[in-house]
Design a protein around this motif. Structure first.
Motif, PDB file in Angstrom:
ATOM      1  N   ARG A 161      36.162  10.405  21.066  1.00  0.00           N
ATOM      2  CA  ARG A 161      35.493  11.563  20.474  1.00  0.00           C
ATOM      3  C   ARG A 161      35.370  11.384  18.959  1.00  0.00           C
ATOM      4  NH1 ARG A 161      38.980  13.540  24.422  1.00  0.00           N
ATOM      5  NH2 ARG A 161      37.888  14.654  26.101  1.00  0.00           N
ATOM      6  N   PRO A 162      34.313  11.914  18.352  1.00  0.00           N
ATOM      7  CA  PRO A 162      34.200  11.826  16.897  1.00  0.00           C
ATOM      8  C   PRO A 162      35.147  12.801  16.214  1.00  0.00           C
ATOM      9  CG  PRO A 162      32.376  13.100  17.789  1.00  0.00           C
ATOM     10  CD  PRO A 162      33.134  12.563  18.976  1.00  0.00           C
ATOM     11  N   LEU A 163      35.810  12.338  15.161  1.00  0.00           N
ATOM     12  CA  LEU A 163      36.667  13.194  14.352  1.00  0.00           C
ATOM     13  C   LEU A 163      35.852  13.548  13.111  1.00  0.00           C
ATOM     14  CD1 LEU A 163      40.414  12.402  13.477  1.00  0.00           C
ATOM     15  CD2 LEU A 163      39.004  14.096  12.354  1.00  0.00           C
ATOM     16  N   LEU A 164      35.363  14.792  13.073  1.00  0.00           N
ATOM     17  CA  LEU A 164      34.382  15.209  12.082  1.00  0.00           C
ATOM     18  C   LEU A 164      34.963  16.135  11.023  1.00  0.00           C
ATOM     19  CD1 LEU A 164      31.370  16.028  14.465  1.00  0.00           C
ATOM     20  CD2 LEU A 164      31.845  13.879  13.273  1.00  0.00           C
ATOM     21  N   GLY A 165      34.344  16.124   9.871  1.00  0.00           N
ATOM     22  CA  GLY A 165      34.700  17.041   8.799  1.00  0.00           C
ATOM     23  C   GLY A 165      33.454  17.551   8.115  1.00  0.00           C
TER      24      GLY A 165
END
Length: 392
Positions: A161-165
């Motif tokens: 999964r993408p770890l987004l900010g």
């Protein structure tokens, strides 16, 4: 001058507040949360020994010091065993949550008010949301406020999964206080640092209390992300047992999510002057060190910032937070994000914050407390940002 500084200074805010039980207890068997208070050193040592021997106990709040409360999530059999031991040794105890499953059900009933905090925004801030909903919110904010926000990706998680900010730039003018903050700093906000673990908590009610990542290391799943940082890794307040909920991992930065955040910070390290890592629960605004009760060189300034945040927070709804170093205010915990950010990334103002409450609901805070908790926390963030800015 402020606008020039804001391109150099930044504050990184991350949220790492999933707690759980690595053995996946059958929560529908009427688990209870028991609060225990060791009143002398003998009782404290005895309680630590009891918990160590009974390995399937889900420790919400560990036995750290005399006259410091301990919260345990217990199966019926463990509850009977613990109660018998406590009563035999005259150790004070009370039941905080009579039925954990019922508390989970109540939390998932969409109890929160339908409240939007930004005009034209239909996101329901008064309820808990899935990882997909949170990531959609990030996308919507970046689209809606495209002149002041950008999405950044830290890494992919263990499960892909993408770890987004979300980075917020210094052009927001509609609210004077927010404009002031954004003139001072750029803000990097990472809503979920453990996406795999968070997603897992939504997959089944019995998994609601999961705490760790979802990586595979030996016979059990996952690592405590806040014991995996490369700072005095696994020295104290952490476990080498892969089945423990405070398992530090096979080595520092074994978790791709933790390593990804650390790498991202190091790339920006000259730009970051503040670091806030939000967890739950206990109402603490904490400074390094976590691995030792010894205080760092910058403690006085760090604690003054925490004090300013606690006071500003209190003025909103009267919620009282305590402040101090991690090891002295809650318990020793080596390999923590705040310790690493301060020691290795040289971010002077690094904090670990434990949000509401003090144990009545523990990790099962009702949705109707999300908005007030957010309101007061924002004021704390504003206060600490102003404090940091004025130290420069």
């Amino acid at each position: 001058m402020k606008n020039q500084m804001s391109t150099v200074w930044a504050i990184l805010v991350s949220f790492l507040f999933i707690h759980g039980f690595t053995a996946e207890p059958a929560i529908n068997n009427r688990y209870k949360v028991l609060r225990v208070l060791p009143r002398n050193e003998e009782q404290l040592i005895l309680l630590q020994d009891i918990i160590h021997k009974r390995k399937n106990i889900d420790v919400w709040r560990a036995p750290a010091a005399v006259n410091s409360t301990v919260d345990l999530n217990l199966s019926p059999s463990s509850f009977e065993y613990i109660i018998a031991e406590l009563e035999a040794n005259d150790i004070y105890n009370e039941v905080l949550i009579e039925d954990v499953q019922k508390a989970i059900y109540n939390q998932q009933k969409n109890e929160g008010s339908k409240i939007s905090v930004m005009e034209g925004d239909d996101f329901d801030y008064g309820n808990y949301h899935t990882l997909k909903e949170i990531n959609n919110w990030i996308q919507e904010m970046a689209t809606k406020y495209k002149t002041i926000t950008t999405i950044f990706k830290i890494t992919n998680t263990y499960e892909g999964r993408p770890l987004l900010g979300l980075k917020i730039l210094n052009h927001y003018k509609s609210d004077p206080e927010m404009k002031t903050l954004l003139d001072m700093f750029d803000w990097y906000i990472v809503p979920v640092v453990n996406p795999d673990g968070y997603e897992y908590t939504w997959s089944n009610a019995n998994r609601r209390m999961w705490r760790k990542t979802r990586s595979k290391h030996g016979r059990c799943i996952g690592v405590d992300p806040n014991r995996n940082w490369d700072m005095e890794w696994c020295k104290s307040g952490a476990s080498i047992d892969p089945c423990s909920d405070i398992y530090c991992g096979p080595f520092a930065f074994s978790e791709v999510e933790v390593k990804g955040v650390a790498d991202y910070i190091m790339k920006q390290t000259k730009n970051i002057t503040g670091f806030l890592d939000f967890h739950s629960y206990s109402q603490f605004w904490m400074t390094p060190w976590g691995y030792t009760e010894r205080l760092p060189t910058d403690f006085k300034r760090q604690d003054e910032g925490a004090m300013a945040a606690c006071e500003a927070l209190r003025r909103v709804h009267g919620t009282k937070y305590e402040h101090g170093s991690i090891a002295n205010i809650i318990y020793k915990a080596s390999g923590s994000s705040a310790d690493w950010a301060y020691a290795k990334a040289r971010i002077k103002y690094s904090y670990g914050v434990e949000l509401r409450d003090t144990g009545k609901y523990g990790f099962l805070l009702p949705a109707d407390q999300i908005i007030p908790s957010g309101q007061e926390t924002l004021k704390g963030i504003v206060a600490i940002a102003k404090y940091i800015y004025n130290q420069k």
